[in-house]
Write an enzyme that holds these catalytic residues in place. Structure first.
Site, PDB file in Angstrom:
ATOM      1  CG  ASP A   1      55.653 -40.360   1.686  1.00 51.52           C
ATOM      2  OD1 ASP A   1      54.485 -40.617   1.344  1.00 51.52           O
ATOM      3  OD2 ASP A   1      56.253 -39.351   1.302  1.00 51.52           O
ATOM      4  CG  ASN A   2      55.192 -36.507   3.887  1.00 47.10           C
ATOM      5  OD1 ASN A   2      56.363 -36.830   3.708  1.00 47.10           O
ATOM      6  ND2 ASN A   2      54.496 -35.839   2.985  1.00 47.10           N
TER       7      ASN A   2
ATOM      8  CG  ASP B   1      58.771 -35.003   5.397  1.00 43.81           C
ATOM      9  OD1 ASP B   1      59.743 -34.834   6.161  1.00 43.81           O
ATOM     10  OD2 ASP B   1      58.776 -35.834   4.479  1.00 43.81           O
TER      11      ASP B   1
ATOM     12  CG  ASP C   1      66.691 -30.356  -7.598  1.00 46.77           C
ATOM     13  OD1 ASP C   1      66.198 -30.787  -6.530  1.00 46.77           O
ATOM     14  OD2 ASP C   1      66.504 -29.197  -8.012  1.00 46.77           O
ATOM     15  N   GLY C   2      67.476 -33.312  -5.559  1.00 51.23           N
ATOM     16  CA  GLY C   2      68.092 -33.459  -4.242  1.00 51.23           C
ATOM     17  C   GLY C   2      68.230 -32.142  -3.488  1.00 51.23           C
TER      18      GLY C   2
ATOM     19  N   GLY D   1      65.080 -38.556  -0.563  1.00 45.73           N
ATOM     20  CA  GLY D   1      65.523 -38.102  -1.884  1.00 45.73           C
ATOM     21  C   GLY D   1      66.399 -36.862  -1.812  1.00 45.73           C
TER      22      GLY D   1
HETATM   23  P1  AMP Z   1      57.457 -34.892  -0.086  1.00 42.22           P
HETATM   24  O1  AMP Z   1      56.277 -34.642  -0.947  1.00 42.22           O
HETATM   25  O2  AMP Z   1      58.275 -33.675   0.184  1.00 42.22           O
HETATM   26  O3  AMP Z   1      57.112 -35.644   1.160  1.00 42.22           O
HETATM   27  O4  AMP Z   1      58.454 -35.832  -0.941  1.00 42.22           O
HETATM   28  C1  AMP Z   1      58.058 -37.071  -1.462  1.00 42.22           C
HETATM   29  C2  AMP Z   1      59.272 -37.798  -1.956  1.00 42.22           C
HETATM   30  O5  AMP Z   1      59.931 -37.054  -2.977  1.00 42.22           O
HETATM   31  C3  AMP Z   1      60.328 -38.085  -0.902  1.00 42.22           C
HETATM   32  O6  AMP Z   1      60.910 -39.325  -1.200  1.00 42.22           O
HETATM   33  C4  AMP Z   1      61.311 -36.956  -1.109  1.00 42.22           C
HETATM   34  O7  AMP Z   1      62.603 -37.286  -0.667  1.00 42.22           O
HETATM   35  C5  AMP Z   1      61.278 -36.796  -2.620  1.00 42.22           C
HETATM   36  N1  AMP Z   1      61.633 -35.449  -3.057  1.00 42.22           N
HETATM   37  C6  AMP Z   1      60.930 -34.311  -2.917  1.00 42.22           C
HETATM   38  N2  AMP Z   1      61.564 -33.274  -3.473  1.00 42.22           N
HETATM   39  C7  AMP Z   1      62.737 -33.752  -3.966  1.00 42.22           C
HETATM   40  C8  AMP Z   1      63.848 -33.185  -4.658  1.00 42.22           C
HETATM   41  N3  AMP Z   1      63.899 -31.886  -4.969  1.00 42.22           N
HETATM   42  N4  AMP Z   1      64.866 -33.996  -5.009  1.00 42.22           N
HETATM   43  C9  AMP Z   1      64.828 -35.305  -4.703  1.00 42.22           C
HETATM   44  N5  AMP Z   1      63.826 -35.905  -4.078  1.00 42.22           N
HETATM   45  C10 AMP Z   1      62.775 -35.147  -3.699  1.00 42.22           C
HETATM   46 MG    MG Z   2      58.153 -36.267   2.638  1.00 40.85          MG
END
Ligand code: AMP
Ligand code: MG
Length: 488
Positions: A255-256, A265, A128-129, A95
């Site tokens: 996913d992590n 992650d 927001d990426g 993301g």
């Molecule tokens: P995480 O909890 O960091 O492992 O993220 C879980 C999912 O949310 C993954 O698909 C990430 O790419 C997405 N994600 C986390 N933060 C953002 C962000 N600020 N913008 C876009 N995608 C995000």
């Molecule tokens: Mg992740």
């Protein structure tokens, strides 16, 4: 000979997979980028040199891409899914991370290079990426700290910042992390195609993972089962390492979970300060699903998800039999690490009792995990127990434990040699949350020097470094109030 970042010789690998796996996604430019941190020692290992010009920050923030980082191979965001806090989420994906390059280092190791925080992708959902400076510094420092502790991890090459505001609970500044791993493929990549009902893609990915990362499995009777066996073994070992050093990941969603058994992650992770078996490092983890003492069994739970995704390739009973190996693999890896921490040359069955009794004493006082092991390593030579027993409230009980330990050590091994071996197994320096907080607070004021100092110290976690003695002290009172959550 080193190559400027901009001129890496790219060797597409992930992007040779079917286009169902990824989308070409360009970074979204950010204004006025500046360099926050550069990992020179990693750059040297990778054969990369950082051209010290204004453009470097543009490359590190994603405003410019390395030569050849162009469609149809780059930059790409990949699709995956996963179980978040036990719940299946049909689609996640990169993301905010983009694969911008793949290349080989001078030693022949292949690397995927990602920019994390470089802008929205088709998988950003409501995000927001972007990534904020705070979380980027935490990920940068922890990736390198774990690597130098001897724990498999992705690596972190650099951070660039931009004055652009990113909205979290409050406005924060944006940053981009450059991170690398032999591959960032996750359990979730397999799960996505399982739940999509695309067995041919599962096979394609498994063949790709085996060819590039588990070549020994290719000749097995069932290569996919052999791959799962290897992932189980690596995951068990990884989590044993986490337990031994007192590392809590915080978000062990599938996913992590790396298909290579790497720590990836880094979000609301934490190292244990005072020992608490049920410690929850992630403030958003209300039920304690990912508490310190849950990590080993969550590792197995996650492996079940991966195994399920391999159902089109491996017989169910064989998958279950493979998973049944996990517990003993974990215990073997953990006991091996514990015996090194305790200075034993072999593991005796009774040692579990000695260890559980110690953990009970530590739990009662919340004895500092890192300081205890380091002090014990010195004790074997000095035999001065004052510093050790001061770490406990029930001192008589601890004296009793120490007498048992002392008896167990009566194996004719030279005390100095034992102590040296223990000091090489019990780090003096870990990335305590409060240390990262200090580096973050200073960086938010524009001073990035503490990131560099802390990283330099954490590159040699087992060595005495008198100039960094303060990093090894007990955390200050305010450290107790630090809350880290999924906000990043
Ligand atoms: P995480 O909890 O960091 O492992 O993220 C879980 C999912 O949310 C993954 O698909 C990430 O790419 C997405 N994600 C986390 N933060 C953002 C962000 N600020 N913008 C876009 N995608 C995000
Ligand atoms: Mg992740």
């Amino acid at each position: 000979m080193s190559t400027p970042l901009a001129q890496l010789a790219l060797k597409p690998r992930f992007s040779t997979l079917n286009e169902r796996f990824w989308d070409i996604t360009l970074p979204t430019p950010m204004p006025a980028p500046h360099v926050v941190a550069l990992n020179h020692s990693l750059a040297e290992q990778l054969g990369i040199h950082f051209a010290q010009d204004e453009q470097l920050a543009d490359y590190l923030i994603g405003n410019q891409l390395p030569q050849g980082s162009t469609p149809p191979f780059y930059p790409i965001a990949s699709v995956y899914s996963g179980h978040q806090f036990g719940v299946n989420v049909p689609q996640l994906g990169d993301g905010r991370a983009l694969l911008i390059a793949e290349f080989s280092d001078p030693a022949g190791q292949h690397w995927e290079m990602q920019l994390k925080g470089a802008g929205p992708t088709p998988y950003s959902r409501r995000g927001d990426g972007r990534a904020v400076l705070r979380s980027t510094i935490r990920e940068y420092l922890a990736s390198e700290a774990l690597h130098h502790l001897g724990i498999p991890s992705n690596r972190a090459l650099a951070i660039a910042g931009s004055p652009q505001k990113v909205w979290r609970e409050t406005p924060e500044t944006a940053a981009v992390l450059t991170r690398l791993a032999p591959t960032f493929v996750r359990f979730g990549h397999f799960e996505y195609f399982f739940y999509q009902g695309e067995p041919e893609r599962i096979k394609e990915l498994a063949d790709w993972v085996i060819a590039h990362h588990y070549p020994d499995c290719a000749s097995a009777e069932n290569p996919y089962l052999a791959m799962l066996d290897a992932v189980i073994a690596r995951t068990a070992k990884l989590i044993a390492h986490w337990q031994a050093v007192g590392f809590c990941h915080g978000v062990m969603n599938t996913d992590n979970m790396s298909i290579l058994g790497l720590t990836i992650d880094y979000g609301p992770y934490g190292f244990l300060d005072g020992f608490d078996a049920a410690h929850i490092c992630n403030h958003s983890d209300d039920s304690g699903r990912y508490a310190y003492n849950q990590q080993p069994q969550i590792g197995l739970w996650n492996l079940h998800c991966l195994a399920q995704a391999l159902l089109p390739l491996v017989d169910k009973d064989e998958l279950l039999a493979a998973l049944a190996q996990y517990q003993s693999l974990f215990e073997a890896a953990f006991s091996e690490l514990l015996h090194a921490k305790l200075g034993f040359t072999e593991w005796l069955e009774d040692d579990w009792t000695l260890v559980t009794d110690l953990f009970e004493l530590m739990q009662a006082t919340h004895t500092d995990w890192t300081i205890f092991w380091r002090t014990l390593s010195h004790w074997t030579v000095t035999q001065n127990s004052a510093a050790l027993r001061d770490l406990f409230l029930a001192r008589d009980d601890f004296d009793h434990w120490l007498a048992r330990y002392s008896q167990r050590l009566d194996d004719g091994i030279d005390a100095a040699a034992r102590s040296a071996a223990m000091l090489a197994a019990n780090p003096k320096y870990i990335l305590r949350n409060y240390l990262a907080e200090i580096a973050i607070a200073q960086a938010q004021e524009g001073d990035f020097s503490e990131i560099e100092r802390l990283q330099r110290c954490l590159m040699r976690p087992f060595d005495e470094q008198p100039e960094f003695e303060h990093y090894a002290a007990l955390p200050p009172d305010w450290a107790n109030g630090i809350e880290v959550s999924c906000s990043s």
